[in-house]
Design a protein around this motif. Sequence first.
Motif, mmCIF file in Angstrom:
data_model
loop_
_atom_site.group_PDB
_atom_site.id
_atom_site.type_symbol
_atom_site.label_atom_id
_atom_site.label_comp_id
_atom_site.label_asym_id
_atom_site.label_seq_id
_atom_site.Cartn_x
_atom_site.Cartn_y
_atom_site.Cartn_z
ATOM 1 N N LEU A 128 0.957 -1.180 0.012
ATOM 2 C CA LEU A 128 -0.026 0.151 -0.154
ATOM 3 C C LEU A 128 0.730 1.370 0.166
ATOM 4 N N ALA A 129 1.915 1.280 0.766
ATOM 5 C CA ALA A 129 2.715 2.582 0.909
ATOM 6 C C ALA A 129 3.565 2.748 -0.366
ATOM 7 N N ALA A 130 3.887 1.601 -1.116
ATOM 8 C CA ALA A 130 4.441 1.742 -2.397
ATOM 9 C C ALA A 130 3.698 2.315 -3.286
ATOM 10 N N TRP A 131 2.569 1.927 -3.197
ATOM 11 C CA TRP A 131 1.598 2.161 -4.349
ATOM 12 C C TRP A 131 1.126 3.554 -4.217
ATOM 13 N N MET A 132 0.825 4.124 -2.841
ATOM 14 C CA MET A 132 0.774 5.575 -2.425
ATOM 15 C C MET A 132 1.974 6.385 -2.970
ATOM 16 N N ASP A 133 3.086 5.999 -2.835
ATOM 17 C CA ASP A 133 4.232 6.740 -3.258
ATOM 18 C C ASP A 133 4.262 6.961 -4.667
ATOM 19 N N ALA A 134 3.807 5.833 -5.408
ATOM 20 C CA ALA A 134 3.859 6.159 -6.966
ATOM 21 C C ALA A 134 2.738 7.176 -7.292
ATOM 22 N N ARG A 135 1.852 7.445 -6.659
ATOM 23 C CA ARG A 135 0.918 8.378 -6.808
ATOM 24 C C ARG A 135 1.082 9.486 -6.456
ATOM 25 N N GLY A 136 2.295 9.989 -5.691
ATOM 26 C CA GLY A 136 2.375 11.137 -5.346
ATOM 27 C C GLY A 136 1.672 11.389 -4.053
ATOM 28 N N LEU A 137 1.237 10.733 -3.276
ATOM 29 C CA LEU A 137 0.427 10.875 -1.983
ATOM 30 C C LEU A 137 1.695 11.085 -0.881
ATOM 31 N N PRO A 138 0.903 11.817 0.078
ATOM 32 C CA PRO A 138 2.135 12.023 1.194
ATOM 33 C C PRO A 138 2.827 10.771 1.602
ATOM 34 N N GLY A 139 3.983 10.567 2.131
ATOM 35 C CA GLY A 139 4.860 9.569 2.388
ATOM 36 C C GLY A 139 4.947 9.427 3.940
ATOM 37 N N GLY A 140 5.631 8.269 4.177
ATOM 38 C CA GLY A 140 6.088 8.061 5.661
ATOM 39 C C GLY A 140 5.255 6.843 5.978
ATOM 40 N N PRO A 141 5.423 6.520 7.317
ATOM 41 C CA PRO A 141 4.816 5.483 7.961
ATOM 42 C C PRO A 141 3.396 5.404 7.929
ATOM 43 N N VAL A 142 2.592 4.254 7.947
ATOM 44 C CA VAL A 142 1.202 4.310 8.129
ATOM 45 C C VAL A 142 0.842 4.267 9.734
ATOM 46 N N GLU A 143 0.139 5.187 9.855
ATOM 47 C CA GLU A 143 -0.051 5.487 11.543
ATOM 48 C C GLU A 143 -1.489 5.227 11.923
ATOM 49 N N ASP A 144 -1.801 5.035 12.948
ATOM 50 C CA ASP A 144 -3.160 4.975 13.690
ATOM 51 C C ASP A 144 -3.995 4.072 12.853
ATOM 52 N N LEU A 145 -3.655 3.077 12.338
ATOM 53 C CA LEU A 145 -4.418 2.209 11.504
ATOM 54 C C LEU A 145 -5.354 1.464 12.520
ATOM 55 N N SER A 151 -9.272 3.039 8.913
ATOM 56 C CA SER A 151 -8.744 4.415 8.859
ATOM 57 C C SER A 151 -7.302 4.422 9.348
ATOM 58 N N PHE A 152 -6.801 5.156 8.725
ATOM 59 C CA PHE A 152 -5.115 5.491 9.037
ATOM 60 C C PHE A 152 -4.557 6.943 8.428
ATOM 61 N N ARG A 153 -3.580 7.274 8.946
ATOM 62 C CA ARG A 153 -2.832 8.516 8.682
ATOM 63 C C ARG A 153 -1.492 8.123 8.043
ATOM 64 N N ARG A 154 -1.246 9.158 7.051
ATOM 65 C CA ARG A 154 0.185 8.899 6.399
ATOM 66 C C ARG A 154 0.640 10.419 5.950
ATOM 67 N N GLY A 155 1.652 10.473 6.364
ATOM 68 C CA GLY A 155 2.336 11.910 6.066
ATOM 69 C C GLY A 155 1.529 13.081 6.410
ATOM 70 N N GLY A 156 0.635 12.957 7.432
ATOM 71 C CA GLY A 156 -0.216 14.013 8.002
ATOM 72 C C GLY A 156 -1.697 14.084 7.362
ATOM 73 N N ARG A 157 -1.864 13.059 6.479
ATOM 74 C CA ARG A 157 -3.290 13.023 5.850
ATOM 75 C C ARG A 157 -4.083 11.876 6.550
ATOM 76 N N ALA A 158 -5.348 12.267 6.530
ATOM 77 C CA ALA A 158 -6.100 10.904 7.124
ATOM 78 C C ALA A 158 -6.842 10.272 5.689
ATOM 79 N N TYR A 159 -6.941 9.144 6.028
ATOM 80 C CA TYR A 159 -7.629 8.044 5.042
ATOM 81 C C TYR A 159 -8.432 7.294 5.348
ATOM 82 N N VAL A 160 -9.369 6.883 4.513
ATOM 83 C CA VAL A 160 -10.254 5.565 4.901
ATOM 84 C C VAL A 160 -9.927 4.607 3.691
ATOM 85 N N LEU A 161 -9.442 3.440 3.876
ATOM 86 C CA LEU A 161 -9.190 2.115 2.904
ATOM 87 C C LEU A 161 -10.511 1.247 2.823
#
Length: 341
Positions: A10-27, A40-50
């Motif tokens: 997931l992290a590699a896929w997000m990186d390839a799309r230019g989304l904020p990087g860093g560790p997946v947090e608060d999963l 729900s999780f946060r990465r690079g200061g942004r919140a997401y729902v997967l």
Amino acid sequence: MLSASELDALAAWMDARGLPGGPVEDLAPIAGGTQNRMFSFRRGGRAYVLRSGPRHRRAGSNDALRREMRVLDALSGTAVPHPALIAACPEETVWPGAVFYLMEPVDGFNATVELPEPHASRPGLRHAMGLAMADALAALGAVDHEAVGLGDFGRPHGFLDRQVPRWLAELDSYRGSYPGPELPGVEAVAEWLGACVPRRWSPGILHGDFHLANVMFSRADATVAAIVDWEMSTIGDPLLDLGWLLATWPGTRGALGWQGLATAAGLAGEDEIIARYAARSERDLSAIDWYVVLACFKLGIILEGTHARAWAGKAPHETGRRLHTAAVGLFEQALDRIAAA
């Protein structure tokens, strides 16, 4: 939870799309009314729902999620309240055998799970929530599906004529897996529906499972923050969504065992919901009873499928019994509405 390999992919896929990087947090897993997985999780200061399919996917699980991705993308910029799509992975290569997508978190609540303040103590606010659902449906029904790129999303020609044979065949497919079906008036309801099919209607986006548990309400007021769970969406007759809402509205036969708003007093009545929709839509509601009966018929058969799977050991027995009771109630409701029509 997600495995380490899934998180790395997931992290590699997000990186390839230019989304904020860093560790997946608060999963954290998000509980819901479907068998799909949500986190729900946060990465690079942004919140997401997967959102992805269940760990043990059924045939069609991925295709249903692909439909969700497409309709959420199409609804961007419309007046329809929905979770904003961030990025979609319709291929099964990032997570072998699975598709998934990322969406913006919705600041709202599921009114069948909780009824927070100020909604809990303000009857007028609770009353307005049902009317707000009619508003959201009218907005959906007003979208030009071709203009938003969904011209090939379904088969609207003959949509209403296909419904009864399609769902009778579904019910027949359960036979042999359990001692059923034992649903009242299946043949009578099917015959009435077949004889009274509306002949004039306009195609549009159909959510396909529009009820109280599939919307999130604003925490500040009565508005619908988002319509969720679009996996049954297609291009058909949007009035079936209104029929579905009325067939499942708290107080009708076939209640689905919800809590929260479903057990509260002061809700909008059926006539008020219909009038609110009519005031915001140009669609002809003269045959609305037919759409409610079709909703009872279709949803009752869908719920009975879980009862059959429970007998086969593929679903919890208590869930199967509860949904069978709801299915019986839906068919009883359909018979009552036919008698009164």
